[in-house]
Design an enzyme around this catalytic site. Sequence first.
Site, mmCIF file in Angstrom:
data_model
loop_
_atom_site.group_PDB
_atom_site.id
_atom_site.type_symbol
_atom_site.label_atom_id
_atom_site.label_comp_id
_atom_site.label_asym_id
_atom_site.label_seq_id
_atom_site.Cartn_x
_atom_site.Cartn_y
_atom_site.Cartn_z
ATOM 1 N N VAL A 48 1.974 -3.734 -12.265
ATOM 2 C CA VAL A 48 2.183 -5.185 -12.177
ATOM 3 C C VAL A 48 1.156 -5.882 -11.271
ATOM 4 O O VAL A 48 1.211 -7.093 -11.109
ATOM 5 C CB VAL A 48 3.638 -5.559 -11.777
ATOM 6 C CG1 VAL A 48 4.608 -5.172 -12.875
ATOM 7 C CG2 VAL A 48 4.036 -4.970 -10.449
ATOM 8 N N TYR A 51 1.094 -6.114 5.732
ATOM 9 C CA TYR A 51 2.405 -6.182 5.067
ATOM 10 C C TYR A 51 3.134 -7.481 5.429
ATOM 11 O O TYR A 51 3.704 -8.149 4.572
ATOM 12 C CB TYR A 51 3.212 -4.956 5.467
ATOM 13 C CG TYR A 51 4.533 -4.768 4.752
ATOM 14 C CD1 TYR A 51 4.564 -4.400 3.403
ATOM 15 C CD2 TYR A 51 5.733 -4.931 5.427
ATOM 16 C CE1 TYR A 51 5.791 -4.201 2.752
ATOM 17 C CE2 TYR A 51 6.956 -4.733 4.787
ATOM 18 C CZ TYR A 51 6.977 -4.363 3.447
ATOM 19 O OH TYR A 51 8.186 -4.169 2.807
ATOM 20 N N ILE A 64 15.418 0.080 5.106
ATOM 21 C CA ILE A 64 16.303 0.602 4.066
ATOM 22 C C ILE A 64 15.872 2.032 3.747
ATOM 23 O O ILE A 64 14.670 2.320 3.648
ATOM 24 C CB ILE A 64 16.219 -0.267 2.773
ATOM 25 C CG1 ILE A 64 16.466 -1.757 3.098
ATOM 26 C CG2 ILE A 64 17.179 0.241 1.702
ATOM 27 C CD1 ILE A 64 17.828 -2.102 3.656
ATOM 28 N N ASN A 82 10.027 -6.730 -7.402
ATOM 29 C CA ASN A 82 10.383 -5.764 -6.355
ATOM 30 C C ASN A 82 9.264 -4.777 -6.020
ATOM 31 O O ASN A 82 9.163 -4.332 -4.873
ATOM 32 C CB ASN A 82 11.640 -4.993 -6.805
ATOM 33 C CG ASN A 82 11.919 -3.786 -5.955
ATOM 34 O OD1 ASN A 82 12.436 -3.896 -4.852
ATOM 35 N ND2 ASN A 82 11.549 -2.599 -6.439
ATOM 36 N N ALA A 116 1.846 -10.331 6.461
ATOM 37 C CA ALA A 116 1.187 -11.487 5.848
ATOM 38 C C ALA A 116 1.558 -11.572 4.367
ATOM 39 O O ALA A 116 1.792 -12.663 3.834
ATOM 40 C CB ALA A 116 -0.331 -11.380 6.022
ATOM 41 N N LYS A 139 4.353 -10.394 2.928
ATOM 42 C CA LYS A 139 5.756 -10.800 2.768
ATOM 43 C C LYS A 139 5.975 -12.254 3.213
ATOM 44 O O LYS A 139 6.837 -12.949 2.675
ATOM 45 C CB LYS A 139 6.680 -9.845 3.535
ATOM 46 C CG LYS A 139 6.730 -8.436 2.947
ATOM 47 C CD LYS A 139 7.148 -8.412 1.475
ATOM 48 C CE LYS A 139 7.329 -6.996 0.941
ATOM 49 N NZ LYS A 139 7.688 -6.958 -0.485
ATOM 50 N N ALA A 175 11.195 -0.072 -10.568
ATOM 51 C CA ALA A 175 12.619 0.313 -10.584
ATOM 52 C C ALA A 175 12.822 1.810 -10.764
ATOM 53 O O ALA A 175 13.928 2.256 -11.016
ATOM 54 C CB ALA A 175 13.341 -0.462 -11.686
ATOM 55 N N ARG A 222 12.412 4.022 -8.442
ATOM 56 C CA ARG A 222 12.876 4.611 -7.168
ATOM 57 C C ARG A 222 13.463 3.527 -6.280
ATOM 58 O O ARG A 222 13.324 2.339 -6.558
ATOM 59 C CB ARG A 222 11.698 5.229 -6.407
ATOM 60 C CG ARG A 222 11.194 6.500 -6.982
ATOM 61 C CD ARG A 222 10.094 7.100 -6.129
ATOM 62 N NE ARG A 222 8.793 6.582 -6.480
ATOM 63 C CZ ARG A 222 8.004 5.903 -5.655
ATOM 64 N NH1 ARG A 222 8.394 5.655 -4.422
ATOM 65 N NH2 ARG A 222 6.825 5.470 -6.052
HETATM 66 P P1 NAP Z 1 9.591 2.713 -2.950
HETATM 67 O O1 NAP Z 1 10.772 3.598 -2.764
HETATM 68 O O2 NAP Z 1 8.267 3.159 -2.435
HETATM 69 O O3 NAP Z 1 9.476 2.367 -4.511
HETATM 70 C C1 NAP Z 1 8.440 1.556 -4.959
HETATM 71 C C2 NAP Z 1 8.594 1.311 -6.446
HETATM 72 O O4 NAP Z 1 7.515 0.474 -6.871
HETATM 73 C C3 NAP Z 1 8.534 2.572 -7.273
HETATM 74 O O5 NAP Z 1 9.450 2.484 -8.335
HETATM 75 C C4 NAP Z 1 7.103 2.575 -7.803
HETATM 76 O O6 NAP Z 1 7.033 3.219 -9.060
HETATM 77 C C5 NAP Z 1 6.870 1.083 -7.980
HETATM 78 N N1 NAP Z 1 5.468 0.699 -7.994
HETATM 79 C C6 NAP Z 1 4.499 0.968 -7.070
HETATM 80 N N2 NAP Z 1 3.342 0.432 -7.449
HETATM 81 C C7 NAP Z 1 3.571 -0.215 -8.616
HETATM 82 C C8 NAP Z 1 2.755 -0.968 -9.500
HETATM 83 N N3 NAP Z 1 1.464 -1.191 -9.234
HETATM 84 N N4 NAP Z 1 3.332 -1.494 -10.618
HETATM 85 C C9 NAP Z 1 4.637 -1.267 -10.903
HETATM 86 N N5 NAP Z 1 5.456 -0.563 -10.095
HETATM 87 C C10 NAP Z 1 4.923 -0.037 -8.968
HETATM 88 O O7 NAP Z 1 9.822 1.282 -2.291
HETATM 89 P P2 NAP Z 1 11.163 0.568 -1.775
HETATM 90 O O8 NAP Z 1 11.392 0.980 -0.380
HETATM 91 O O9 NAP Z 1 12.254 0.728 -2.774
HETATM 92 O O10 NAP Z 1 10.651 -0.950 -1.736
HETATM 93 C C11 NAP Z 1 10.885 -1.859 -2.797
HETATM 94 C C12 NAP Z 1 10.578 -3.261 -2.325
HETATM 95 O O11 NAP Z 1 11.409 -3.560 -1.190
HETATM 96 C C13 NAP Z 1 9.125 -3.480 -1.856
HETATM 97 O O12 NAP Z 1 8.688 -4.762 -2.241
HETATM 98 C C14 NAP Z 1 9.234 -3.392 -0.353
HETATM 99 O O13 NAP Z 1 8.205 -4.097 0.296
HETATM 100 C C15 NAP Z 1 10.599 -4.002 -0.115
HETATM 101 N N6 NAP Z 1 11.220 -3.608 1.158
HETATM 102 C C16 NAP Z 1 11.502 -2.300 1.422
HETATM 103 C C17 NAP Z 1 12.089 -1.971 2.648
HETATM 104 C C18 NAP Z 1 12.444 -0.556 3.023
HETATM 105 O O14 NAP Z 1 12.791 -0.331 4.189
HETATM 106 N N7 NAP Z 1 12.435 0.390 2.120
HETATM 107 C C19 NAP Z 1 12.352 -2.979 3.578
HETATM 108 C C20 NAP Z 1 12.032 -4.288 3.275
HETATM 109 C C21 NAP Z 1 11.469 -4.599 2.065
HETATM 110 P P3 NAP Z 1 5.843 4.234 -9.457
HETATM 111 O O15 NAP Z 1 5.977 5.453 -8.602
HETATM 112 O O16 NAP Z 1 6.070 4.482 -10.909
HETATM 113 O O17 NAP Z 1 4.558 3.506 -9.188
#
Ligand code: NAP
Length: 243
Positions: free
Chosen positions: A60, A151, A184, A86, A153, A155, A9, A11
Amino acid sequence: MKVAIITGASRGIGRACAIRLAKDGFTVVINYSRSEDEANAVLSQIKADGGDGMIYKADVSDPAQVKQMVKDIDKRYGQIDLLVNNAGIVRDSFLLMMNNDDLDKCFDLNVKGYFYCAQQVGLKMFRKKSGVIINMSSVSGELALAGQSVYSAAKGAVNSLTRVLAKELGAKGIRVNAVAPGFIETEMINALSDEKKEEYLKDIPLHRFGKAEEVAAVVSMLASDELSYMTGQIITLDGGISL
Ligand code: NAP
């Protein structure tokens, strides 16, 4: 008081969910693994909006860290009402160039991490006979995009996990749903080249990428008692790209 844990959470989508859920009245636990300054900034924003919560550093994808996190949060608040699974990473590459390290990292966090958190939090919810789990999936769980085999597989596994947990936990008063966003605007897609972004935009009927706050609005609805009869569903929010 209701308590929500949002993994990843600091970012992006997780950050927007934390801010929205705090506005909805949840005390929020902002989980992160590295970005402490960003996590603190989310907490400051929540407090400025009149909400409350805490940050919690835990990777996590590590079951021991998840167990400790859930234990500590339960000890501090005495309850956990909502889990938003998430935290996720993307590791795109074509199959023939894929390396095992990326495969492991993607599955350890995007799949096994969701299991670990659901299991530990589920044990606490089970005790209360109520709770909500929301898994962040992706349209890639259904859509076949070349270069995204790992990715997709992962999801796809999240979608299956969501449905099975809804069956297993329903009788215990726990609802389990997923949100499947399309593209997003977060750091995750900022990694795409401008050319690739243009290519994807052509395929999105609404001709824009989504906003993290729009995903948070769906999470807010799924978390609310107004949707108390909904479980096992994968809600797509993608500007129409999967049509
Ligand atoms: P993001 O901007 O890259 O942020 C990822 C978050 O996960 C960060 O807060 C990061 O914090 C944390 N994180 C990474 N590794 C971690 C770990 N091992 N343990 C705990 N926290 C961890 O990603 P996002 O785009 O917001 O995506 C969030 C979710 O939505 C993901 O599951 C992604 O697959 C899904 N999603 C995203 C999109 C898109 O277009 N953005 C589309 C579909 C689905 P730290 O930096 O502190 O590690």
